[in-house]
Design an enzyme around this catalytic site. Structure first.
Site, PDB file in Angstrom:
ATOM      1  N   GLY A  34       0.789  -1.223   0.000  1.00  0.00           N
ATOM      2  CA  GLY A  34       0.000   0.000   0.000  1.00  0.00           C
ATOM      3  C   GLY A  34       0.824   1.277   0.000  1.00  0.00           C
ATOM      4  O   GLY A  34       0.346   2.343  -0.390  1.00  0.00           O
ATOM      5  N   ARG A  35       2.077   1.189   0.472  1.00  0.00           N
ATOM      6  CA  ARG A  35       2.941   2.375   0.427  1.00  0.00           C
ATOM      7  C   ARG A  35       3.242   2.748  -1.015  1.00  0.00           C
ATOM      8  O   ARG A  35       3.147   1.899  -1.903  1.00  0.00           O
ATOM      9  CB  ARG A  35       4.307   2.029   1.056  1.00  0.00           C
ATOM     10  CG  ARG A  35       4.441   2.283   2.504  1.00  0.00           C
ATOM     11  CD  ARG A  35       5.867   1.883   2.909  1.00  0.00           C
ATOM     12  NE  ARG A  35       5.895   1.372   4.250  1.00  0.00           N
ATOM     13  CZ  ARG A  35       6.042   2.117   5.333  1.00  0.00           C
ATOM     14  NH1 ARG A  35       6.204   3.410   5.226  1.00  0.00           N
ATOM     15  NH2 ARG A  35       6.035   1.562   6.531  1.00  0.00           N
ATOM     16  N   CYS A  42      11.494  -1.185   7.056  1.00  0.00           N
ATOM     17  CA  CYS A  42      12.959  -1.245   7.065  1.00  0.00           C
ATOM     18  C   CYS A  42      13.582  -0.278   6.057  1.00  0.00           C
ATOM     19  O   CYS A  42      14.430   0.537   6.406  1.00  0.00           O
ATOM     20  CB  CYS A  42      13.398  -2.682   6.777  1.00  0.00           C
ATOM     21  SG  CYS A  42      15.170  -2.869   6.604  1.00  0.00           S
ATOM     22  N   VAL A 179      16.763  -0.671  21.352  1.00  0.00           N
ATOM     23  CA  VAL A 179      17.576  -0.482  20.142  1.00  0.00           C
ATOM     24  C   VAL A 179      17.266   0.854  19.455  1.00  0.00           C
ATOM     25  O   VAL A 179      18.172   1.627  19.125  1.00  0.00           O
ATOM     26  CB  VAL A 179      17.305  -1.630  19.149  1.00  0.00           C
ATOM     27  CG1 VAL A 179      18.268  -1.573  17.998  1.00  0.00           C
ATOM     28  CG2 VAL A 179      17.392  -2.963  19.851  1.00  0.00           C
ATOM     29  N   GLU A 199      14.420   5.282  31.175  1.00  0.00           N
ATOM     30  CA  GLU A 199      14.217   3.838  31.008  1.00  0.00           C
ATOM     31  C   GLU A 199      13.577   3.237  32.254  1.00  0.00           C
ATOM     32  O   GLU A 199      14.000   3.500  33.377  1.00  0.00           O
ATOM     33  CB  GLU A 199      15.569   3.158  30.696  1.00  0.00           C
ATOM     34  CG  GLU A 199      15.608   1.651  30.815  1.00  0.00           C
ATOM     35  CD  GLU A 199      14.581   0.907  29.933  1.00  0.00           C
ATOM     36  OE1 GLU A 199      14.443   1.251  28.754  1.00  0.00           O
ATOM     37  OE2 GLU A 199      13.924  -0.023  30.465  1.00  0.00           O
ATOM     38  N   VAL A 233       7.743   6.335  32.560  1.00  0.00           N
ATOM     39  CA  VAL A 233       7.118   7.553  32.031  1.00  0.00           C
ATOM     40  C   VAL A 233       5.611   7.445  32.184  1.00  0.00           C
ATOM     41  O   VAL A 233       4.998   6.436  31.841  1.00  0.00           O
ATOM     42  CB  VAL A 233       7.526   7.776  30.551  1.00  0.00           C
ATOM     43  CG1 VAL A 233       6.673   8.865  29.920  1.00  0.00           C
ATOM     44  CG2 VAL A 233       9.015   8.138  30.480  1.00  0.00           C
ATOM     45  N   GLY A 268       9.011  -0.080  22.128  1.00  0.00           N
ATOM     46  CA  GLY A 268       8.696  -1.356  21.500  1.00  0.00           C
ATOM     47  C   GLY A 268       7.785  -1.205  20.294  1.00  0.00           C
ATOM     48  O   GLY A 268       7.312  -0.105  19.989  1.00  0.00           O
ATOM     49  N   ARG A 269       7.569  -2.304  19.608  1.00  0.00           N
ATOM     50  CA  ARG A 269       6.708  -2.332  18.432  1.00  0.00           C
ATOM     51  C   ARG A 269       5.694  -3.466  18.577  1.00  0.00           C
ATOM     52  O   ARG A 269       5.924  -4.395  19.344  1.00  0.00           O
ATOM     53  CB  ARG A 269       7.553  -2.537  17.155  1.00  0.00           C
ATOM     54  CG  ARG A 269       8.548  -1.406  16.920  1.00  0.00           C
ATOM     55  CD  ARG A 269       9.356  -1.625  15.641  1.00  0.00           C
ATOM     56  NE  ARG A 269       8.562  -1.661  14.446  1.00  0.00           N
ATOM     57  CZ  ARG A 269       8.190  -0.588  13.744  1.00  0.00           C
ATOM     58  NH1 ARG A 269       8.562   0.618  14.125  1.00  0.00           N
ATOM     59  NH2 ARG A 269       7.453  -0.709  12.659  1.00  0.00           N
ATOM     60  N   HIS A 441      46.098 -10.750   9.760  1.00  0.00           N
ATOM     61  CA  HIS A 441      46.606  -9.683  10.630  1.00  0.00           C
ATOM     62  C   HIS A 441      46.969  -8.477   9.783  1.00  0.00           C
ATOM     63  O   HIS A 441      47.581  -8.644   8.732  1.00  0.00           O
ATOM     64  CB  HIS A 441      47.855 -10.175  11.373  1.00  0.00           C
ATOM     65  CG  HIS A 441      48.471  -9.109  12.225  1.00  0.00           C
ATOM     66  ND1 HIS A 441      47.923  -8.720  13.423  1.00  0.00           N
ATOM     67  CD2 HIS A 441      49.579  -8.346  12.027  1.00  0.00           C
ATOM     68  CE1 HIS A 441      48.681  -7.757  13.941  1.00  0.00           C
ATOM     69  NE2 HIS A 441      49.687  -7.521  13.108  1.00  0.00           N
TER      70      HIS A 441
HETATM   71  P1  NAI Z   1      12.704  -2.345  22.742  1.00  0.00           P
HETATM   72  O1  NAI Z   1      11.705  -3.358  23.102  1.00  0.00           O
HETATM   73  O2  NAI Z   1      14.027  -2.737  22.195  1.00  0.00           O
HETATM   74  O3  NAI Z   1      12.980  -1.394  24.013  1.00  0.00           O
HETATM   75  C1  NAI Z   1      11.950  -0.685  24.664  1.00  0.00           C
HETATM   76  C2  NAI Z   1      12.436  -0.144  26.012  1.00  0.00           C
HETATM   77  O4  NAI Z   1      11.446   0.708  26.545  1.00  0.00           O
HETATM   78  C3  NAI Z   1      12.666  -1.251  27.035  1.00  0.00           C
HETATM   79  O5  NAI Z   1      13.956  -1.099  27.572  1.00  0.00           O
HETATM   80  C4  NAI Z   1      11.561  -0.992  28.074  1.00  0.00           C
HETATM   81  O6  NAI Z   1      11.951  -1.352  29.385  1.00  0.00           O
HETATM   82  C5  NAI Z   1      11.362   0.522  27.947  1.00  0.00           C
HETATM   83  N1  NAI Z   1      10.057   1.022  28.438  1.00  0.00           N
HETATM   84  C6  NAI Z   1       8.841   0.469  28.222  1.00  0.00           C
HETATM   85  N2  NAI Z   1       7.877   1.217  28.814  1.00  0.00           N
HETATM   86  C7  NAI Z   1       8.484   2.289  29.397  1.00  0.00           C
HETATM   87  C8  NAI Z   1       8.025   3.417  30.156  1.00  0.00           C
HETATM   88  N3  NAI Z   1       6.727   3.640  30.429  1.00  0.00           N
HETATM   89  N4  NAI Z   1       8.938   4.314  30.616  1.00  0.00           N
HETATM   90  C9  NAI Z   1      10.252   4.125  30.353  1.00  0.00           C
HETATM   91  N5  NAI Z   1      10.736   3.080  29.636  1.00  0.00           N
HETATM   92  C10 NAI Z   1       9.874   2.160  29.157  1.00  0.00           C
HETATM   93  O7  NAI Z   1      11.921  -1.376  21.736  1.00  0.00           O
HETATM   94  P2  NAI Z   1      12.404  -0.431  20.548  1.00  0.00           P
HETATM   95  O8  NAI Z   1      13.750   0.153  20.809  1.00  0.00           O
HETATM   96  O9  NAI Z   1      11.254   0.478  20.347  1.00  0.00           O
HETATM   97  O10 NAI Z   1      12.548  -1.421  19.323  1.00  0.00           O
HETATM   98  C11 NAI Z   1      11.416  -2.110  18.807  1.00  0.00           C
HETATM   99  C12 NAI Z   1      11.798  -3.299  17.960  1.00  0.00           C
HETATM  100  O11 NAI Z   1      12.449  -2.881  16.774  1.00  0.00           O
HETATM  101  C13 NAI Z   1      12.727  -4.232  18.681  1.00  0.00           C
HETATM  102  O12 NAI Z   1      12.186  -5.536  18.589  1.00  0.00           O
HETATM  103  C14 NAI Z   1      14.012  -4.144  17.933  1.00  0.00           C
HETATM  104  O13 NAI Z   1      14.658  -5.397  17.857  1.00  0.00           O
HETATM  105  C15 NAI Z   1      13.592  -3.671  16.539  1.00  0.00           C
HETATM  106  N6  NAI Z   1      14.658  -2.856  15.960  1.00  0.00           N
HETATM  107  C16 NAI Z   1      15.851  -3.422  15.684  1.00  0.00           C
HETATM  108  C17 NAI Z   1      16.892  -2.660  15.198  1.00  0.00           C
HETATM  109  C18 NAI Z   1      18.208  -3.321  14.948  1.00  0.00           C
HETATM  110  O14 NAI Z   1      18.252  -4.538  14.903  1.00  0.00           O
HETATM  111  N7  NAI Z   1      19.301  -2.580  14.828  1.00  0.00           N
HETATM  112  C19 NAI Z   1      16.758  -1.253  14.932  1.00  0.00           C
HETATM  113  C20 NAI Z   1      15.470  -0.768  15.261  1.00  0.00           C
HETATM  114  C21 NAI Z   1      14.467  -1.548  15.752  1.00  0.00           C
END
Ligand code: NAI
Length: 462
Positions: A34-35, A42, A179, A199, A233, A268-269, A441
């Protein structure tokens, strides 16, 4: 006669890879998207644009911090934000057009629009209904919401809005030290924002090996990021151009407020299935709202498969890609499979952080006897020459058999280095197998070899 052998819904890394593989295996294939452009979250608003900003901001950081010592003199570059946005967009365009080219090359039809599945075998897009013997749902995920926090994509943004801010904010508050928060927080810290990460837990990056997580947080603090840990938060309030973020400290329930120009919500997602019609299909879901599949990615509805972020497992592009390929092979009567115990994870900060397999915490919890081999990049000649001595490799191997169980790296090119360990693990290698493999090396990869040596009789350069 069906119009197609397979219709894939969603063209992210899971969907487009599944589509190409289906076509390569001789199946008449279409992909619904749809985009305006292919590639999903990604390529359009995730991995790829964030990497462009991470790269550009890292270059600035290098120029500001390391050029003079390397004998490179002259005026430090400054940030031209509109140009950086153009560079980011051109990176997106090249990649999304690349998928369009691959679809044409492989004769995958792109059906433009948003799909609904009225029943197995049929996919409705706008006024048209297409029939297919098999349907693969690859509709990905969207940012989770947080009670009390309203995302307007201007002042309070998700990762999507954070990639296209009007300007570099003076103050950025990041909610969630996962992340997304740390990658984008790093970008803006390097570009000059004051970044505060709030956090909930008392450590960053949940699920990561605790020793690496601690080191990672120290490194980010050195880079100027501030952390408020153990803080939940509660809400955000916005005025025309600012926000207030209210959080409660878990240790004493005290309430605090911080000001921000921009707030990034990255807690999170969740699976994205809007408009798909899975409820009406009576599809079995997991407790966490994902589509339940078996080991062939079949859902509870015959002829419908699901892959990627809509099913269980880490929400990672490469996990979705592997599932897409394997699912296509299953549909074609082959034996596609995914080894879920060897899926690397990478955080593209600087230094990068990468992991695969077990952590010390998961091994302790399972009671498995293990040994640890560690090697610091300070002992790696190439890293020292490149101002990249910060960080280390930590290898975990079975105490009895020496089989590699996991590896965690914080350091230069960690996201590339991890893959030799992934290959070793796929082949059931021991730490000694890896240690006895000749490594060129001077390369960063010698640090991986040294960590493997440290699982046995000891590293040489430590
Ligand atoms: P995440 O699940 O990695 O981290 C969310 C953080 O928010 C956790 O540490 C949690 O404790 C905290 N949190 C939750 N509620 C809160 C509150 N009310 N107040 C304060 N802190 C709170 O989620 P993120 O970073 O949004 O990533 C989502 C998904 O996207 C992940 O599954 C990740 O693997 C994927 N992703 C992967 C990337 C990569 O592989 N480089 C890059 C971007 C996303």
């Amino acid at each position: 006669m069906s119009d197609y052998d397979v219709i894939i819904i969603g063209s992210g890394p899971g969907g487009y890879v599944a589509a190409i593989r289906c076509a390569q295996l001789g199946l008449k294939t279409a992909c619904v998207e749809g985009r305006e452009t292919l590639g999903g979250t990604c390529l359009n608003v995730g991995c790829i644009p964030s990497k462009a900003l991470l790269h550009a901001s890292h270059m600035l950081h290098e120029a500001e911090h390391n050029f003079a010592e390397m004998g490179l003199k002259g005026k430090s570059p400054s940030v031209d934000w509109p140009q950086m946005q153009k560079y980011k967009q051109s990176t997106i365009d090249t990649n999304t057009k690349g998928i369009e080219f691959l679809f044409k090359k492989n004769k995958v039809d792109w059906i433009k629009g948003w799909a609904t599945i009225p029943e197995a075998g049929r996919v409705k897009v706008g006024d048209d209904t297409h029939t297919a013997k098999n349907i693969i749902i690859a509709t990905g995920s969207e940012p989770s919401s947080l009670k009390g926090v309203e995302v307007d994509e201007k002042i309070v943004v998700s990762s999507t809005g954070a990639l296209e801010l009007g300007k570099v904010p003076k103050n950025l508050v990041v909610i969630g030290a996962g992340v997304i928060g740390l990658e984008l927080g790093s970008v803006y810290a390097r570009l000059g924002s004051e970044v505060t990460v709030v956090e909930y837990l008392d450590h960053i990056t949940p699920g990561m090996d605790a020793e690496i997580s601690k080191q990672f947080q120290k490194t980010l603090v050195k880079q100027g990021l501030k952390f408020i840990m153990g803080a939940a938060v509660q809400k955000t309030e916005t005025t025309k151009s600012k926000a207030k973020v209210t959080y409660k400290l878990r240790k004493d329930d005290s309430e605090h407020v911080i000001d921000a120009d921009t707030v990034l919500l990255s807690t999170g997602r969740r699976p994205f299935m809007d408009g798909l019609g899975v409820d009406a299909l009576d599809m079995v879901m997991t407790d966490r709202g994902q589509i339940q599949v078996n080991d062939k990615w079949q859902t509870s509805v015959k002829g419908i498969y699901a892959i990627g972020d809509v099913i269980e497992g880490p929400m990672l592009a490469h996990k979705a890609e592997d599932e897409g390929m394997a699912c296509a092979e299953q549909i074609a009567g082959k034996h596609g499979h995914v080894n879920y115990s060897v899926i690397p994870g990478v955080i593209y900060t600087h230094p990068e952080v990468a992991n695969v397999g077990e952590t010390e915490e998961t091994l302790k919890a399972s009671g498995r006897a293990y040994k640890v081999g560690k090697f610091s990049f300070m002992g790696n000649a190439r890293a020292k020459a490149n101002f990249s001595g910060d960080g280390f490799v930590k290898m975990l191997a079975d105490k009895e058999t020496d089989r590699i169980l996991g590896c965690h790296i914080i350091g230069p090119m960690a996201g590339d280095l991890i893959h030799e360990v992934c290959v070793a693990m796929e082949f059931g290698a021991s730490a000694q197998d890896l240690a006895m493999t000749c490594h060129a090396h001077p390369t960063y990869s010698e640090a991986v070899k040294e960590a493997a040596l440290a699982c046995g009789d000891g590293a040489i350069h430590m």
